[in-house]
Design an enzyme around this catalytic site. Structure first.
Site, PDB file in Angstrom:
ATOM      1  N   GLU A  30      49.435  61.103  15.450  1.00 41.72           N
ATOM      2  CA  GLU A  30      48.790  60.338  14.476  1.00 41.72           C
ATOM      3  C   GLU A  30      47.495  60.105  14.693  1.00 41.72           C
ATOM      4  O   GLU A  30      47.252  59.311  15.892  1.00 41.72           O
ATOM      5  CB  GLU A  30      49.612  59.236  13.668  1.00 41.72           C
ATOM      6  CG  GLU A  30      50.862  59.880  13.291  1.00 41.72           C
ATOM      7  CD  GLU A  30      51.700  58.713  12.197  1.00 41.72           C
ATOM      8  OE1 GLU A  30      52.327  59.148  11.307  1.00 41.72           O
ATOM      9  OE2 GLU A  30      51.605  57.626  12.938  1.00 41.72           O
TER      10      GLU A  30
ATOM     11  N   CYS B 214      47.526  48.894  12.318  1.00 36.02           N
ATOM     12  CA  CYS B 214      47.491  48.628  13.842  1.00 36.02           C
ATOM     13  C   CYS B 214      49.031  48.421  13.920  1.00 36.02           C
ATOM     14  O   CYS B 214      49.524  47.545  13.371  1.00 36.02           O
ATOM     15  CB  CYS B 214      46.595  47.364  14.123  1.00 36.02           C
ATOM     16  SG  CYS B 214      46.517  46.905  15.777  1.00 36.02           S
TER      17      CYS B 214
ATOM     18  N   ASN C  66      51.273  43.479  11.423  1.00 32.60           N
ATOM     19  CA  ASN C  66      51.560  44.429  10.644  1.00 32.60           C
ATOM     20  C   ASN C  66      53.007  44.935  10.631  1.00 32.60           C
ATOM     21  O   ASN C  66      53.460  45.209  11.667  1.00 32.60           O
ATOM     22  CB  ASN C  66      50.554  45.620  10.674  1.00 32.60           C
ATOM     23  CG  ASN C  66      49.325  45.539  10.459  1.00 32.60           C
ATOM     24  OD1 ASN C  66      48.986  44.855   9.222  1.00 32.60           O
ATOM     25  ND2 ASN C  66      48.370  45.855  11.294  1.00 32.60           N
TER      26      ASN C  66
ATOM     27  N   SER D  65      40.826  50.203  23.948  1.00 33.40           N
ATOM     28  CA  SER D  65      41.829  49.288  24.163  1.00 33.40           C
ATOM     29  C   SER D  65      42.882  49.360  25.017  1.00 33.40           C
ATOM     30  O   SER D  65      43.576  50.523  25.178  1.00 33.40           O
ATOM     31  CB  SER D  65      42.406  49.054  22.658  1.00 33.40           C
ATOM     32  OG  SER D  65      43.338  47.947  22.698  1.00 33.40           O
TER      33      SER D  65
END
Length: 346
Positions: free
Chosen positions: A90, A335, A292, A187
């Site tokens: 994704e 996220c 989330n 990251s």
């Protein structure tokens, strides 16, 4: 060795390829234009090449196939893409008025198993090739009909477990797509013995380490960090911060820190004070990320007042801080929510 893909090759490399085919170098320049400026998907579409060459066995361009797309109410785009070997990944396009950020994956799945992240629930399939990373940016550009301004390696996977291919992709994005390296962020949740080496490799291969490094802390102390991030057991907090200092010394770039806020778990003012002590002296920026939700965990998204209080406590101690707005929540595109799951979208 067989050529895996033309995507990812520089103009000079494509000119060399053209010479090897008995073609003039300008054919390589034309191919470069069709790959990166025009975003060609199929070998036969590159009409500037001689017909005899196009009719030969097609060469792999390195483009993915789109399996699904999902558009969130806030305009965030999530794409499920298929790789040549039948896996899927994704990628997310996050638009605002003046920028388009592409959140790219560096691996199919992830081995880090962070408890708050959907990607880690399925483990690791494999690392992505450089062309599979660059393709994500081209595909989002194609679908959204907008030139990406920023790229963040915050999708599926741990970039520092695929640092060689990640750096190759960054080089391509900067060199061939004209992206400013300072608008690219890598990251990491932290992998032992990799941060200083990442800076050294960037200097060796790219000539500079101008991309932004974002280190995910997610806790103000080792004990809680181990509870949230199982791999942190092999990477003491103090050593992680020391490696960050070495990265800064080698690269000349500051490190930013990321901190996911989990309601009533790591979001108290006392924990904000402890976090401020940990990052003291870094001249760094802390990016707060309200949790989330994912199906497998019962963590809670913090109340807005607790987010504000946490941010205020950091600011009072001289820490630059921002709160990331959640984008794409209604399509599981935010996220920590990516997981290669088909949802029946377009």
């Amino acid at each position: 060795m067989a050529l895996k893909a033309l995507l990812g090759l520089s103009q000079a490399q494509l000119e060399t390829w053209a010479k090897d085919q008995g073609l003039p170098p300008f054919r390589g320049r034309q191919l470069h234009d069709w790959l990166y400026a025009k975003g060609a998907r199929h070998w036969h579409d590159i009409t500037v090449l001689p017909a005899a060459l196009r009719q030969q066995e097609p060469l792999p361009l390195g483009r993915s196939n789109e399996l699904e797309r999902h558009l969130a109410q806030d305009g965030t785009l999530k794409l499920l893409l298929a790789t040549d070997d039948g896996l899927s990944l994704e990628t997310v396009g996050i638009p605002t008025r003046d920028r388009l950020t592409v959140c790219v994956s560096s691996q199919v799945g992830c081995p880090m198993a962070c408890r708050f992240c959907a990607t880690g629930k399925e483990g690791l399939q494999r690392s992505l090739e450089p062309h599979e990373i660059v393709d994500q940016v081209l595909t989002v550009r194609e679908v959204m009909q907008r030139r990406p301004s920023h790229v963040v390696f915050m999708g599926m996977g741990e970039p520092l477990l695929n640092s060689d291919h990640v750096l190759t992709a960054i080089d391509c994005l900067s060199r061939d797509l004209g992206m400013a390296m300072r608008q690219i962020t890598v990251s990491t949740v932290g992998v032992p013995n990799t941060l200083p080496r990442l800076a050294e490799l960037a200097l060796e291969r790219l000539g500079r380490a101008q991309f932004t490094l974002a280190v995910s802390l997610h806790a103000p102390d080792q004990a809680l960090r181990e509870e949230l991030i199982p791999t942190a057991r092999a990477y003491p907090y103090e050593q992680l911060l020391e490696d960050c200092r070495h990265y800064v010394a080698i690269s000349g770039r500051r490190v930013s820190f990321e901190y996911i806020l989990l309601g009533n778990l790591n979001d108290s003012p006392r924990q904000a004070q402890a976090l401020a002590e940990q990052v003291r002296g870094f001249q760094s920026h802390v990016n707060l990320i309200p949790y989330n939700p994912i199906a497998e965990e019962e963590f809670q998204r913090p109340e807005p007042a607790r987010v504000d209080a946490f941010a205020a406590a950091l600011k009072q101690r001289g820490v630059a801080v921002s709160v990331r707005a959640s984008r794409g929540l209604d399509q599981n595109a935010a996220c920590g929510q990516l997981r290669r799951q088909r949802q029946g979208g377009r």
